[in-house]
Design an enzyme around this catalytic site. Structure first.
Site, mmCIF file in Angstrom:
data_model
loop_
_atom_site.group_PDB
_atom_site.id
_atom_site.type_symbol
_atom_site.label_atom_id
_atom_site.label_comp_id
_atom_site.label_asym_id
_atom_site.label_seq_id
_atom_site.Cartn_x
_atom_site.Cartn_y
_atom_site.Cartn_z
ATOM 1 N N ASP A 64 0.824 -1.210 0.000
ATOM 2 C CA ASP A 64 0.000 0.000 0.000
ATOM 3 C C ASP A 64 0.858 1.261 0.000
ATOM 4 O O ASP A 64 0.474 2.286 -0.559
ATOM 5 C CB ASP A 64 -0.920 0.001 1.224
ATOM 6 C CG ASP A 64 -2.094 -0.957 1.066
ATOM 7 O OD1 ASP A 64 -2.292 -1.485 -0.047
ATOM 8 O OD2 ASP A 64 -2.803 -1.192 2.064
ATOM 9 N N GLY A 65 2.045 1.204 0.623
ATOM 10 C CA GLY A 65 2.922 2.372 0.613
ATOM 11 C C GLY A 65 3.368 2.738 -0.788
ATOM 12 O O GLY A 65 3.417 3.917 -1.149
ATOM 13 N N GLU A 137 -5.080 9.894 5.024
ATOM 14 C CA GLU A 137 -5.499 10.801 6.091
ATOM 15 C C GLU A 137 -4.715 12.101 6.078
ATOM 16 O O GLU A 137 -3.589 12.162 5.575
ATOM 17 C CB GLU A 137 -5.351 10.140 7.475
ATOM 18 C CG GLU A 137 -3.940 10.074 8.021
ATOM 19 C CD GLU A 137 -3.080 8.965 7.455
ATOM 20 O OE1 GLU A 137 -1.903 9.243 7.128
ATOM 21 O OE2 GLU A 137 -3.578 7.832 7.322
ATOM 22 N N THR A 179 -8.104 1.889 7.752
ATOM 23 C CA THR A 179 -7.321 0.735 8.189
ATOM 24 C C THR A 179 -5.863 1.087 8.464
ATOM 25 O O THR A 179 -5.077 0.205 8.798
ATOM 26 C CB THR A 179 -7.363 -0.368 7.115
ATOM 27 O OG1 THR A 179 -6.867 0.165 5.876
ATOM 28 C CG2 THR A 179 -8.780 -0.865 6.909
ATOM 29 N N ALA A 180 -5.508 2.348 8.322
ATOM 30 C CA ALA A 180 -4.119 2.765 8.476
ATOM 31 C C ALA A 180 -3.929 3.473 9.827
ATOM 32 O O ALA A 180 -4.251 2.929 10.871
ATOM 33 C CB ALA A 180 -3.722 3.655 7.299
ATOM 34 N N TYR A 181 -3.415 4.679 9.817
ATOM 35 C CA TYR A 181 -3.125 5.421 11.052
ATOM 36 C C TYR A 181 -4.375 5.557 11.918
ATOM 37 O O TYR A 181 -4.316 5.454 13.148
ATOM 38 C CB TYR A 181 -2.573 6.792 10.663
ATOM 39 C CG TYR A 181 -1.896 7.599 11.752
ATOM 40 C CD1 TYR A 181 -1.710 7.101 13.029
ATOM 41 C CD2 TYR A 181 -1.424 8.879 11.475
ATOM 42 C CE1 TYR A 181 -1.077 7.845 14.003
ATOM 43 C CE2 TYR A 181 -0.798 9.640 12.455
ATOM 44 C CZ TYR A 181 -0.631 9.122 13.714
ATOM 45 O OH TYR A 181 -0.013 9.864 14.684
ATOM 46 N N ASN A 182 -5.516 5.766 11.289
ATOM 47 C CA ASN A 182 -6.769 5.893 12.022
ATOM 48 C C ASN A 182 -7.017 4.698 12.932
ATOM 49 O O ASN A 182 -7.444 4.846 14.081
ATOM 50 C CB ASN A 182 -7.920 6.046 11.027
ATOM 51 C CG ASN A 182 -9.283 5.867 11.667
ATOM 52 O OD1 ASN A 182 -9.739 6.705 12.431
ATOM 53 N ND2 ASN A 182 -9.939 4.749 11.345
ATOM 54 N N LEU A 183 -6.772 3.497 12.426
ATOM 55 C CA LEU A 183 -7.016 2.280 13.205
ATOM 56 C C LEU A 183 -6.096 2.232 14.419
ATOM 57 O O LEU A 183 -6.522 1.865 15.526
ATOM 58 C CB LEU A 183 -6.818 1.051 12.324
ATOM 59 C CG LEU A 183 -7.169 -0.299 12.951
ATOM 60 C CD1 LEU A 183 -8.634 -0.352 13.346
ATOM 61 C CD2 LEU A 183 -6.842 -1.432 11.978
#
Length: 273
Positions: A64-65, A137, A179-183
């Site tokens: 994903d990066g 985000e 699903t990234a930093y938010n999670l």
């Protein structure tokens, strides 16, 4: 047709898969551009990712990066993501199917049948600046995370006060970014088919629970109580703010356009364990 290929830097598997895809495309009389780092490994002239806005399709090979890196550069050019074993919320194609799927997308392009899905991006704005758009985000925060490093926040949604108080910062995420930093900050999972923006305060002293609002919402955040703060898009491209400051976050005009098969969201979630 012109196809760009961006491979994960420093990953030999991604680099050699890029060349395999390149060779099949050229055998099918398609023009191909490799990104600079991959091309250099194979004694070929490469192209910066930002030039790949001229392409009809860009293939991103990695995780994903790598997909996010590609998306930052190619604007609204469709991206086909090839996953090399990571969680892969943005990359539905496995390496064993990569050549076949790329050739299928080439056929669709030539027949004007390419199907794409759109994922929203976010952009933050101040009085005289605009952030780089973010597929995951936008984070607005104080000078540093942790005790004594946050900021006073006043968060409004379409002009109405949602929350105010002291916090490390506030994170505004797309469904893709849920699903990234938010999670990791305790925010909710949001299915990518939902038209929503997540507002998630980070380590608030007396904050509100995370909130999901519609994509057309305008979020305004006033930061104060410190000398400076930061706006960070997708974990990079940080902009320093002199506080107090007012920042507006909305969806960007240009979404990410994703080609190829859809990711099985729930299968990808199981890889998080």
């Amino acid at each position: 047709m012109l196809v760009g290929i961006v491979a994960r830097r420093g990953n030999k598997r991604a680099s050699f898969l890029a060349v395999e895809i390149r060779d099949h495309l050229r055998e099918a009389n398609a023009a191909v551009w490799l990104d600079e780092a991959t091309a250099a490994e194979h004694d070929e002239t490469g192209h910066p990712v930002e030039e790949m806005t001229a392409c009809d399709l860009v293939v991103s090979i990695g995780g994903d990066g790598t997909f996010l890196f590609t998306a930052r550069g190619v604007g609204d050019t469709p991206i086909l993501g090839v996953n090399l074993g990571e969680v892969g919320f943005l990359n539905a194609v496995g390496p064993n199917e990569a050549v076949h799927e790329v050739m299928e997308e080439l056929r669709a392009l030539r027949n004007d049948e390419l199907m794409v899905r759109e994922a929203p991006r976010l952009v933050a704005r101040g009085d005289d600046w605009e952030s780089q758009s973010a597929a995951n985000e936008v984070v607005l925060q104080g000078p540093q995370r942790g005790h004594g490093g946050g900021a006073d926040l006043e968060i409004r949604v379409n002009g109405s006060l949602f929350s105010s108080g002291r916090a490390d910062g506030v994170l505004v995420a797309t469904p893709t970014g849920s699903t990234a930093y938010n999670l990791s900050e305790g925010g909710p999972l949001v299915h990518p088919g939902m038209d929503a923006i997540i507002v998630n305060e980070m380590c608030a002293e007396e904050g509100m629970p995370p909130l999901a609002v519609s994509l057309d919402s305008e979020l305004t955040v006033r930061l104060s109580g410190a000398e400076n703060g930061y706006v960070v898009s997708d974990g990079r491209a940080a902009r320093t703010l002199s506080l107090p400051a007012m920042v507006t976050v909305t969806t960007a005009d240009e979404p990410v356009r994703i080609a190829g098969p859809e990711v099985d969201f729930f299968e990808a979630l199981n890889k998080l364990d």
